[in-house]
Scaffold this active site. Structure first.
Site, PDB file in Angstrom:
ATOM      1  N   SER A 181       1.732   7.979   6.064  1.00  0.00           N
ATOM      2  CA  SER A 181       1.838   9.220   6.853  1.00  0.00           C
ATOM      3  C   SER A 181       0.783  10.260   6.473  1.00  0.00           C
ATOM      4  CB  SER A 181       3.243   9.808   6.757  1.00  0.00           C
ATOM      5  OG  SER A 181       4.182   8.903   7.306  1.00  0.00           O
ATOM      6  N   HIS A 201      -0.638  -5.804   1.788  1.00  0.00           N
ATOM      7  CA  HIS A 201      -0.010  -4.675   2.486  1.00  0.00           C
ATOM      8  C   HIS A 201       1.499  -4.906   2.532  1.00  0.00           C
ATOM      9  CE1 HIS A 201       1.167  -1.892   5.630  1.00  0.00           C
ATOM     10  NE2 HIS A 201       0.042  -1.244   5.378  1.00  0.00           N
ATOM     11  N   ASN A 245      -6.363   1.557   8.924  1.00  0.00           N
ATOM     12  CA  ASN A 245      -5.734   0.247   9.117  1.00  0.00           C
ATOM     13  C   ASN A 245      -5.130   0.234  10.513  1.00  0.00           C
ATOM     14  OD1 ASN A 245      -4.244  -2.072   9.110  1.00  0.00           O
ATOM     15  ND2 ASN A 245      -2.812  -1.436   7.497  1.00  0.00           N
ATOM     16  N   LYS A 281      -3.782  -2.214  12.070  1.00  0.00           N
ATOM     17  CA  LYS A 281      -2.650  -3.141  12.202  1.00  0.00           C
ATOM     18  C   LYS A 281      -2.824  -3.984  13.480  1.00  0.00           C
ATOM     19  CE  LYS A 281      -0.076   0.003   9.344  1.00  0.00           C
ATOM     20  NZ  LYS A 281       1.179   0.583   8.916  1.00  0.00           N
ATOM     21  N   GLU A 324       3.591  -4.627   4.777  1.00  0.00           N
ATOM     22  CA  GLU A 324       4.070  -5.372   5.954  1.00  0.00           C
ATOM     23  C   GLU A 324       3.869  -6.872   5.757  1.00  0.00           C
ATOM     24  OE1 GLU A 324       1.855  -2.993   8.743  1.00  0.00           O
ATOM     25  OE2 GLU A 324       3.157  -1.314   8.212  1.00  0.00           O
ATOM     26  N   GLY A 346       4.484   5.011   8.278  1.00  0.00           N
ATOM     27  CA  GLY A 346       4.893   5.105   9.677  1.00  0.00           C
ATOM     28  C   GLY A 346       6.149   5.928   9.907  1.00  0.00           C
ATOM     29  N   GLY A 403      -1.214   5.269  11.510  1.00  0.00           N
ATOM     30  CA  GLY A 403      -1.059   5.989  12.779  1.00  0.00           C
ATOM     31  C   GLY A 403      -2.180   6.968  13.087  1.00  0.00           C
ATOM     32  N   GLU A 421       0.761   2.814  -1.528  1.00  0.00           N
ATOM     33  CA  GLU A 421       1.439   3.121  -0.270  1.00  0.00           C
ATOM     34  C   GLU A 421       2.956   2.998  -0.481  1.00  0.00           C
ATOM     35  OE1 GLU A 421      -1.239   2.500   3.372  1.00  0.00           O
ATOM     36  OE2 GLU A 421      -0.391   0.562   2.897  1.00  0.00           O
TER      37      GLU A 421
HETATM   38  P1  13P Z   1       0.799   5.320   8.411  1.00  0.00           P
HETATM   39  O1  13P Z   1      -0.417   6.163   8.120  1.00  0.00           O
HETATM   40  O2  13P Z   1       1.028   5.086   9.872  1.00  0.00           O
HETATM   41  O3  13P Z   1       1.995   5.804   7.686  1.00  0.00           O
HETATM   42  O4  13P Z   1       0.484   3.837   7.839  1.00  0.00           O
HETATM   43  C1  13P Z   1       0.018   3.712   6.549  1.00  0.00           C
HETATM   44  C2  13P Z   1      -0.383   2.310   6.343  1.00  0.00           C
HETATM   45  O5  13P Z   1       0.422   1.396   6.356  1.00  0.00           O
HETATM   46  C3  13P Z   1      -1.812   2.042   6.140  1.00  0.00           C
HETATM   47  O6  13P Z   1      -2.013   0.755   5.645  1.00  0.00           O
END
Ligand code: 13P
Length: 268
Positions: free
Chosen positions: A219, A101, A13, A15, A103, A179, A241, A173
């Site tokens: 993560s 998601h 992802n 983002k 976010e 993150g 990430g 998640e």
């Molecule tokens: P990270 O791998 O950066 O923690 O993000 C996970 C995520 O939100 C994937 O959708």
């Protein structure tokens, strides 16, 4: 040990990161991963404006890399300024779409009802819905993880038919792990994924639940991926990430391929 029939899905992802030239360079750089036999389903999720760049680059290079969007509007067309519908995504021949998601839930007030509507419309258009669920830190600390996740799952899948479940992916998640570098402990991540499968069994029966792929996200990186991907109820990763740099995403795909081939040997 993850179920071999389901296979592993590794989705990056991206983002709101990457420009057009970065997307092209990433895909060119990832090509060597696919020279070895790749059993894992590999996917990237770029911003709307870069979906077609990604698709064209992949096609030109003949790679088995899939592309999905990060969101969509559930209504098919109309006066909804700034929105993108399933019709638009289907036209780009995408594999699927991330839905709900954290976010989007947090910054754009996305509700369980909207996520349910989007899931149904994505299925109708032959797009793979990757439905994200997960608890906030406060909810975990208050001991409410299971209640929160079960409620999100129940609402997201409400009104679906058991036959549609294998055409969906769930991503667990935990929001506090996204993150932050704080990965959910492997046994706990597997426990929640198993809980999701148990809930889906209650709603749709064992056949549907056993065919459902459940990803872990939060993560995930090369230090923890092998352990996570080897769990009984984790069928891949949704990676933020660590999917942004071609080397680390390539390494994650290699790890997933290794886990799959070890398990194929074990099954034989
Ligand atoms: P990270 O791998 O950066 O923690 O993000 C996970 C995520 O939100 C994937 O959708």
């Amino acid at each position: 040990m993850a179920n071999m029939q389901r296979g592993l899905l590794m989705a990056g992802n991206w983002k709101m990161f990457k420009t057009r030239s970065e997307v092209e360079a990433f895909i060119l750089g990832l090509a060597p991963v696919f020279q070895k036999s790749s059993q894992v389903e590999a996917m990237v999720c770029p911003s709307f404006t870069l979906l077609s760049t990604a698709q064209k680059t992949i096609k030109r290079m003949g790679l088995p890399l899939k592309v999905s969007a990060q969101n969509m509007e559930y209504r098919e067309e109309g006066a909804f300024t700034g929105e993108v519908s399933a019709i638009h995504l289907k036209e780009l021949e995408l594999r699927g779409v991330l839905l709900g998601h954290s976010e989007r839930r947090q910054y754009y007030n996305e509700t369980d009802v909207a996520i349910n509507q989007k899931t149904k419309v994505a299925l109708q258009y032959g797009l793979l819905p990757i439905v994200c669920v997960g608890e906030l830190l406060e909810q975990r600390q208050a001991g409410n993880t299971d209640t929160v996740v079960i409620e999100q799952i129940t609402k997201a899948l409400e009104g679906l038919d058991a036959k549609q479940i294998p055409a969906i992916v769930i991503a667990y998640e935990p929001v506090w792990a996204i993150g932050t570098g704080k990965v959910c402990e492997t046994p706990e991540a597997n426990r929640v994924c198993k809980l999701i499968r148990t809930q889906v069994t209650a709603q749709f029966g064992a056949d549907a639940a056993n065919a459902l792929r459940i990803l872990y996200g939060g993560s995930m990186n090369n230090a923890n991926a092998e352990a996570l991907l080897s769990q009984s109820d984790i069928d891949g990763g949704l990676i933020g990430g660590a999917s942004l740099k071609v080397d680390s995403f390539a390494e994650l795909l290699n790890t997933a391929n290794q886990v799959m081939s070890q398990q194929t040997v074990a099954v034989v």
